[in-house]
Design a protein around this motif. Structure first.
Motif, short mmCIF file in Angstrom:
data_model
loop_
_atom_site.label_atom_id
_atom_site.label_comp_id
_atom_site.label_asym_id
_atom_site.label_seq_id
_atom_site.Cartn_x
_atom_site.Cartn_y
_atom_site.Cartn_z
N SER A 1 21.62 1.02 -9.77
CA SER A 1 21.62 1.86 -8.56
C SER A 1 22.02 3.29 -8.88
N ILE A 2 22.99 3.47 -9.77
CA ILE A 2 23.42 4.82 -10.15
C ILE A 2 22.27 5.60 -10.78
N HIS A 3 21.42 4.90 -11.54
CA HIS A 3 20.34 5.57 -12.27
C HIS A 3 18.99 5.41 -11.58
N ASN A 4 19.03 5.05 -10.30
CA ASN A 4 17.83 5.01 -9.45
C ASN A 4 16.77 4.03 -9.95
N TYR A 5 17.19 2.94 -10.56
CA TYR A 5 16.27 1.87 -10.89
C TYR A 5 16.04 1.01 -9.65
N THR A 6 14.88 0.40 -9.56
CA THR A 6 14.58 -0.46 -8.42
C THR A 6 15.48 -1.69 -8.44
N LEU A 7 16.10 -1.97 -7.30
CA LEU A 7 16.96 -3.15 -7.18
C LEU A 7 16.20 -4.30 -6.55
N PRO A 8 16.61 -5.53 -6.78
CA PRO A 8 15.98 -6.67 -6.10
C PRO A 8 16.13 -6.52 -4.58
N GLU A 9 15.22 -7.07 -3.83
CA GLU A 9 15.25 -6.95 -2.37
C GLU A 9 16.53 -7.54 -1.80
N TRP A 10 17.07 -8.55 -2.44
CA TRP A 10 18.27 -9.22 -1.91
C TRP A 10 19.55 -8.42 -2.15
N ALA A 11 19.48 -7.40 -3.00
CA ALA A 11 20.69 -6.65 -3.36
C ALA A 11 21.00 -5.59 -2.30
N PHE B 1 20.89 -10.63 -16.21
CA PHE B 1 20.95 -11.98 -15.63
C PHE B 1 19.52 -12.52 -15.60
N PRO B 2 19.32 -13.83 -15.48
CA PRO B 2 17.99 -14.43 -15.67
C PRO B 2 16.85 -13.82 -14.86
N THR B 3 17.10 -13.42 -13.63
CA THR B 3 16.01 -12.92 -12.79
C THR B 3 15.99 -11.39 -12.71
N ALA B 4 16.69 -10.72 -13.61
CA ALA B 4 16.77 -9.25 -13.56
C ALA B 4 15.39 -8.61 -13.65
N LEU B 5 15.21 -7.51 -12.95
CA LEU B 5 13.93 -6.82 -12.92
C LEU B 5 13.71 -5.95 -14.15
N HIS B 6 14.79 -5.54 -14.80
CA HIS B 6 14.67 -4.58 -15.90
C HIS B 6 15.19 -5.16 -17.20
N LYS B 7 14.55 -4.80 -18.28
CA LYS B 7 14.91 -5.28 -19.60
C LYS B 7 15.80 -4.25 -20.30
N GLU B 8 16.41 -4.70 -21.39
CA GLU B 8 17.23 -3.76 -22.17
C GLU B 8 16.41 -2.59 -22.67
N SER B 9 15.14 -2.83 -22.99
CA SER B 9 14.27 -1.76 -23.49
C SER B 9 13.99 -0.69 -22.44
N ASP B 10 14.29 -0.98 -21.17
CA ASP B 10 14.10 0.01 -20.10
C ASP B 10 15.18 1.09 -20.13
N TRP B 11 16.24 0.85 -20.88
CA TRP B 11 17.32 1.83 -21.01
C TRP B 11 17.16 2.55 -22.35
N PRO B 12 17.14 3.88 -22.35
CA PRO B 12 16.82 4.65 -23.57
C PRO B 12 17.61 4.23 -24.81
N GLN B 13 18.89 3.95 -24.67
CA GLN B 13 19.70 3.57 -25.83
C GLN B 13 20.12 2.09 -25.80
N GLY B 14 19.55 1.32 -24.90
CA GLY B 14 19.90 -0.08 -24.83
C GLY B 14 21.14 -0.33 -23.99
N PHE B 15 21.67 -1.53 -24.09
CA PHE B 15 22.80 -1.95 -23.26
C PHE B 15 24.14 -1.42 -23.79
#
Length: 377
Positions: A203-213, A35-49
């Motif tokens: 959240s399942i993979h322990n990535y940082t979530l936005p403060e509002w989440a 989503f537009p304000t997401a903290l993480h990019k597709e490249s942050d996931w080893p195999q992508g989306f």
């Protein structure tokens, strides 16, 4: 035929199992989009989306082992190609889930061991391109009438009454996510569902979530995601939607069952590797949906039995809790062990004779196909 005996407590008699048919959702995967304000990019996931993770592989392996244990007296001890057929949608995550599942279900034994260091054997997984898949990939593509029904659903009083309590929340979510309220409240565009899905994966993979989440926000978003699934296949004109979507799988299941009662049949188990939307469409067509999103590796079971009197019956089970056996489901209007003839009669309203004719009843216009957003799945 080869059978196994099972003591059926509600019948107080012994039955012969003839066929086991299962539809499961793939295992844990990465998000399907940002989503537009997401903290993480597709490249942050080893195999992508949209890809199966190691957690997902383990989940499906465990499900395969569970099925092996549940049907140990029914299935052959080793893989027999005549006994099993497995089909997957044309997605990496479902194909890989099927492979991991089969690794748990049929580990090689004895003469089937081809490499002592790899206790795994290749088993074919059958796949149709998405454009040809009309029994597992829902919503099916190129269905103008279904697109119309989605727009009608969004405007219906039944849907709006369910959405109204969340309008204030959606305005807040719009400020946080970068989408406008109109986009978020159009649940058939899947943006709200995808936001929740992305945060859940993180959240399942322990990535940082936005403060509002917060936990409260995630809870509300989960309910909205479930409402998205319900609005997709239910709430408004459910029967017609089912005829165009989930009823196609119901019809395929019924054909599988009728084929299994033929004396020449050797198939014992049919497996379909698919998505949460597949299970949702199927369960809503059968009117057995529990209103919740099917979790990873959720599995819908159909078991076909031959009674002592020679008649056949169908039983349904649903496993969405990995800590427990699947719980029984009852087709409305029938008993838990539903006579096959009655089962077929009860599901007949959602089965159409000519799907393509139904498809041609309306001209295409803007609908779910124009959402430019992948269904989470």
């Amino acid at each position: 035929w080869q059978f196994f005996f099972i003591f059926n407590t509600h019948l107080s008699t012994c039955c012969l199992c003839i066929l086991v048919l299962r539809i499961f959702r793939h295992g844990d995967r990465t998000p399907v989009e940002n989503f537009p304000t997401a903290l993480h990019k597709e490249s942050d996931w080893p195999q992508g989306f949209g890809q199966l993770t190691k957690i997902g592989m383990q989940q499906q392996y465990e499900l395969g082992r569970y099925v092996r244990k549940r049907y140990s007296n029914f299935l052959s001890a080793t893989y027999n190609r005549q006994e099993i057929f497995i089909q997957s949608t044309d997605y990496d995550r479902t194909i890989m889930s099927a492979q991991a599942h089969l690794a748990g279900l049929f580990p090689p034994k004895g003469s089937q061991i081809w490499n002592p260091q790899i206790l795994w054997q290749p088993i074919p997984v059958h796949i149709l391109p998405e454009s040809q898949d009309q029994i597992l990939h829902f919503p099916t593509s190129d269905c103008p009438r279904f697109d119309e029904l989605q727009n009608e659903t969004q405007a219906s009083r039944a849907f709006q009454n369910r959405l109204q309590p969340y309008m204030g929340f959606l305005k807040t979510m719009a400020a946080h996510t970068g989408y406008n309220v109109e986009t978020l409240k159009a649940l058939h565009k899947f943006k709200t569902w995808n936001i929740y899905d992305t945060l859940l994966c993180e959240s399942i993979h322990n990535y940082t979530l936005p403060e509002w989440a917060s936990q409260e926000v995630m809870g509300k978003m989960e309910k909205l995601a479930a409402l998205s699934l319900q609005s997709l296949f239910g709430i408004y004109k459910t029967k017609e939607k089912s005829q165009l979507q989930g009823g196609l799988l119901v019809n395929a299941i019924l054909k599988d069952i009728k084929q299994a009662i033929k004396p020449s049949n050797k198939r014992k188990i049919r497996i379909y590797s698919a998505h949460d939307t597949t299970i949702g469409a199927l369960q809503m067509a059968l009117n057995i949906f529990n209103g919740k999103l099917p979790p990873y590796r959720a599995c819908q079971f159909f078991e076909l039995y031959q009674e002592n009197n020679g008649h056949y019956s169908v039983e349904m089970f649903y496993r969405n809790d990995t800590l427990a056996d699947p719980y029984p489901l009852r087709l409305p209007g029938c008993t838990s062990s539903c006579p096959l003839e009655k089962f077929a009669a009860l599901v007949s309203p959602v089965i159409v004779k000519d799907w393509s004719k139904e498809l041609a009843t309306s001209l295409p216009h803007e609908g779910i196909g124009d959402a430019h957003s992948e269904v989470p799945g």
